[in-house]
Design an enzyme around this catalytic site. Structure first.
Site, PDB file in Angstrom:
ATOM      1  N   CYS B 153     -19.744  12.613 -47.328  1.00 34.69           N
ATOM      2  CA  CYS B 153     -18.767  13.684 -47.096  1.00 34.69           C
ATOM      3  C   CYS B 153     -19.322  15.092 -47.288  1.00 34.69           C
ATOM      4  O   CYS B 153     -18.626  16.069 -47.013  1.00 34.69           O
ATOM      5  CB  CYS B 153     -17.558  13.470 -47.994  1.00 34.69           C
ATOM      6  SG  CYS B 153     -16.895  11.808 -47.832  1.00 34.69           S
ATOM      7  N   HIS B 286     -13.009  21.244 -51.550  1.00 35.91           N
ATOM      8  CA  HIS B 286     -13.097  19.943 -50.878  1.00 35.91           C
ATOM      9  C   HIS B 286     -11.700  19.311 -50.850  1.00 35.91           C
ATOM     10  O   HIS B 286     -11.274  18.792 -49.827  1.00 35.91           O
ATOM     11  CB  HIS B 286     -14.100  19.061 -51.623  1.00 35.91           C
ATOM     12  CG  HIS B 286     -14.498  17.834 -50.888  1.00 35.91           C
ATOM     13  ND1 HIS B 286     -15.065  17.858 -49.636  1.00 35.91           N
ATOM     14  CD2 HIS B 286     -14.410  16.514 -51.237  1.00 35.91           C
ATOM     15  CE1 HIS B 286     -15.308  16.612 -49.242  1.00 35.91           C
ATOM     16  NE2 HIS B 286     -14.916  15.784 -50.191  1.00 35.91           N
ATOM     17  N   HIS B 320      -9.308  14.341 -43.882  1.00 27.93           N
ATOM     18  CA  HIS B 320     -10.699  14.369 -44.341  1.00 27.93           C
ATOM     19  C   HIS B 320     -11.580  13.972 -43.157  1.00 27.93           C
ATOM     20  O   HIS B 320     -11.558  12.825 -42.711  1.00 27.93           O
ATOM     21  CB  HIS B 320     -10.893  13.406 -45.504  1.00 27.93           C
ATOM     22  CG  HIS B 320     -12.218  13.545 -46.188  1.00 27.93           C
ATOM     23  ND1 HIS B 320     -13.267  14.284 -45.662  1.00 27.93           N
ATOM     24  CD2 HIS B 320     -12.676  13.058 -47.373  1.00 27.93           C
ATOM     25  CE1 HIS B 320     -14.295  14.233 -46.479  1.00 27.93           C
ATOM     26  NE2 HIS B 320     -13.958  13.501 -47.531  1.00 27.93           N
TER      27      HIS B 320
END
Lengths: 356, 393
Positions: B153, B286, B320
């Site tokens: 990620c 994030h 995401h």
């Protein structure tokens, strides 16, 4: 930047001493690997045996990891251990793991999960290990390094890309030390793709100087290097330059060219354009197999040659083009060594290693 | 002397929040988020997702959705930077992050392979030609470093960081850097198995959050040395001043509880930028809306910047986007810094007492010259980017 330590796991064992023995002893036939019932011919590959991954202390820390990550952890640990660099500042130690195919075997295991148990009943452990950066993560947690920890991928130049980035990071002082290397695992789907798109070596011999036709034998393993600008007096050799898809790959000639011809390109004739009759050429791919990121294994051979000032004989010596090949193992003065790789688009990458 | 030598001359982005940057900013302004059930593939999993509704036809590559998304963002960024389709006259590097595009996870191919021992090679051919950085390099005829980062990620942020290093060290004069990822069944199953996907729309940093939603997209920056931009007559108002990256050295999927790795990455990015923490105008966090991520990240940000920090997560607009997230969010941060406002942090309603600061609940004007974007990844890698606003002459 300098190479302070090297670690390797390959078909004939673990460690640079095993690798040097292989360089001295020469070619051995690859093993026969299990094939699905639909395949009638024997498949051969240079696989890493389970007993090679038997370091109990390390393995208990990565007991849930797949073979890809275990090989990487062993190679990276050895690179650190044999560098006399056990006391390095681990907060300033980074990791760059390079791979062509990554955790493809575990990815297919995860697809097995989906097909057999359904989308909602898959294994979280298998999924976690199928993520491409799992190997680098395991290295970081086992060795306690806290610097940047990256994984990069490219089918042929991933190792070159890793070295280039490592060079930049060290120049910027982003890290004091970097463990950079490759890890690749053999799998049956990969073997099927190889069988379909490439030519398997009928007698198990990769013929590095044939160029066309080419013959491949899949391999697997891991190689890591500890890189730094520090402790230059302890360096095994220097990475003088890394050039990828750019001009200048032929400007500097070395004392030995080592080529990554391994049958993973159906036509490897590009290599002929870059070789000069004056500089001897060697290839060691028949020792470890056809591995897309195999340039790291070639570099490991280069490190040992520069360190020992020995030129090892190319393990398969068929030479239909009459090249000036390194045919015998002998002492030699090697100041600069050039490792050469082409990709399927005809682009070239070169790593220069220089004696310290 | 502040470190403003690497300029941002172009921005491009596509996600569920919009198929280009102006559309995205307009949706941010209006607080619009587009989520819904999966339509891109058949699945029994009931999780809502953030799909890109339309990729312009000129960028579509057959069965290569991640590359299609990347090409869309690259084209917008190049146009923004005043660059054309042939970059062979420049020294251009390509650094792209991804997760899905690096794996041959075609279920039909694999099913055939395991059941019959044979399978058509078309998916393999697409995979072998689909290394994202290499693909872009070939498409735009670039001669320079090309790097595909697969760092889960944080891939997109790390790709931008790698490009920053190349530019500072003279490996290229221009770099296209960011991330791209498509919504795919395999990570949907995988994240579902970890119990961190929400059945509801995600609520980053909210007390009652129940997990993340997956999304897809691409975000790309054109980065350039001062000399190169000057030679091309460009005078951009944005720059990339710093990148930090550090490992938790802790766990394969869980963030380190004390957030030491994230803190180290942020401190490095600030040091790289030669600025103090109080010079940061806002943080695009994030903020995945998982329990662990938001507590760890919120505490680190509170510790470093204090409870008065303007902070948001844009995952309530995009989901995401995995390997794309760092690129997408760097573009959002740069655009917000340029425009002087950040959108409300979609999905946030109630404060979590375990987190010492709250994301913004409405459009918030921001002053100052620096923005921070953070990324936390599986494997324990943390990445931080600092984007700066140059003072115009």
């Amino acid at each position: 930047m300098n190479i302070l330590g090297t670690g390797i796991v390959f078909t004939r064992g673990q460690g640079m001493d095993s690798f040097e023995r292989a360089l001295q002893e020469g070619w051995r036939s690859p093993g026969i690997v299990p094939s699905p019932p639909s395949i009638h011919e024997e498949r051969r590959a240079y696989l890493v045996e389970h007993r090679t991954l038997s370091d109990r202390e390390l393995m208990k820390k990565v007991r849930r990891a797949d073979k890809l990550s275990k090989m990487a952890v062993i190679a990276a640990s050895e690179a650190l251990r044999n560098s006399t660099g056990e006391d390095i500042n681990r907060k300033k130690t980074g990791i760059i793991a390079a791979t062509a195919l990554g955790a493809h075997v575990t990815t297919f295991d995860f697809l097995d999960n989906i097909l057999e148990y359904g989308e909602a009943s898959v294994s979280p452990t298998t999924f976690s290990n199928s993520v491409h950066n799992a190997a680098a993560s395991y290295i970081s947690s086992v060795l306690g390094t806290e610097g940047p920890t990256l994984t990069v991928t490219d089918f042929f130049f991933s190792f070159h890309n890793a070295l280039q980035l490592a060079q930049s990071w060290l120049l910027e002082k982003r890290c004091d030390y970097i463990l950079a290397g490759v890890t690749e695992q053999y799998g049956s789907v990969q073997a099927y793709v190889h069988d379909t798109k490439l030519t398997a070596a009928p007698d198990g011999r990769i013929r590095p100087f044939n160029f066309n036709p080419t013959f491949q034998v899949p391999g697997e393993g891991s190689v890591f290097f500890l890189l730094s600008h520090k402790e230059a007096d302890k360096a095994l050799c220097e990475v003088h330059d890394v050039l990828v898809n750019t001009d200048g790959c032929d400007v500097l000639r070395g004392d030995l060219d080592v080529i990554d011809t391994d049958g993973l390109l159906a036509d490897e004739s590009h290599y002929l354009q870059t070789l000069s009759g004056e500089v001897p050429v060697a290839s060691y791919t028949p020792l470890f197999g056809s591995i897309m990121s195999g340039s790291a294994f070639t570099c490991a051979a280069g490190v040992r040659m520069l360190e020992k000032q020995m030129i090892y004989a190319s393990p398969v010596k068929e030479n239909p083009h009459g090249l000036n090949i390194a045919a015998e193992t002998r002492p030699g003065v090697i100041e600069l060594l050039r490792c050469i790789r082409y990709n399927c688009y005809g682009n070239k990458a070169v790593i220069y290693l220089r004696k310290k | 002397m502040k470190n403003k030598s690497v300029l941002i001359t172009g921005l491009g982005v596509i996600s569920a929040a919009g198929s280009n940057l102006p559309e995205t900013m307009e949706n941010f302004r209006r607080g619009l988020a587009h989520s819904g059930p999966v339509t891109l593939f058949e699945t029994t999993l009931p999780y809502p997702v953030f799909e890109v509704r339309k990729i312009p036809a000129s960028f579509l590559q057959e069965s290569q959705r991640t590359i299609s998304l990347a090409l869309c963002a690259v084209a917008e960024a190049l146009h923004d930077a005043g660059l054309g389709d042939d970059l062979s006259g420049y020294r251009v590097g390509i650094a792209m992050g991804t997760t899905v595009a690096c794996q041959l996870n075609d279920l039909e191919f694999y099913k055939s392979c395991r059941e019959s021992g044979t399978a058509p090679m078309h998916p393999v051919d697409l995979y072998l030609k689909g290394n994202i950085a290499e693909f872009i390099s070939r498409r735009y005829k670039t001669r320079g470093p090309s790097l595909t980062l697969v760092n889960a990620c944080s891939s997109g942020a790390d790709a931008i960081g790698a490009a920053l290093s190349w530019l500072k060290n003279g490996l290229c004069d221009i770099a296209l850097a960011g991330g791209a990822d498509e919504l795919n069944r395999v990570p949907l199953c995988g994240f579902g198995s970890l119990g961190i996907v929400s059945h509801e729309i995600c609520m980053p940093f909210d007390r009652d959050r129940t997990g993340l939603n997956l999304g897809e997209g691409a975000g790309v920056l054109v980065l350039e040395t001062e000399n190169s931009a000057e030679e091309r007559g460009m005078a951009p108002d944005l720059c990339l001043t710093g990148y930090g990256s550090a490992s938790d050295s802790y766990h394969l999927t869980a963030p380190r509880p004390d957030g030491a790795g994230l803190e180290a990455s942020i401190r490095r990015a600030l040091a790289d930028s030669d600025i103090q923490s109080d010079e940061i105008s806002f943080v695009n966090a994030h903020g995945t809306a998982t329990q662990d991520n938001d507590v760890v990240e919120g505490n680190v940000l509170g510790r470093l910047f204090g409870s008065g920090l303007s902070m948001l997560s844009t995952k309530g607009y995009t989901g995401h986007t995995l390997g794309a997230a760092g690129g997408v969010e760097a573009v959002f941060s740069a655009a917000a810094l340029r425009e002087g406002w950040i959108p409300s942090s979609a999905g946030f309603r109630n404060r979590d007492d375990r987190i010492p600061l709250m994301p913004v609940r409405e459009i918030t004007n921001i002053a100052g010259d620096y923005a921070l974007s953070t990324s936390l990844a599986f494997g324990g890698n943390n990445a931080a980017l600092v984007i700066g606003r140059r003072q115009r002459a």
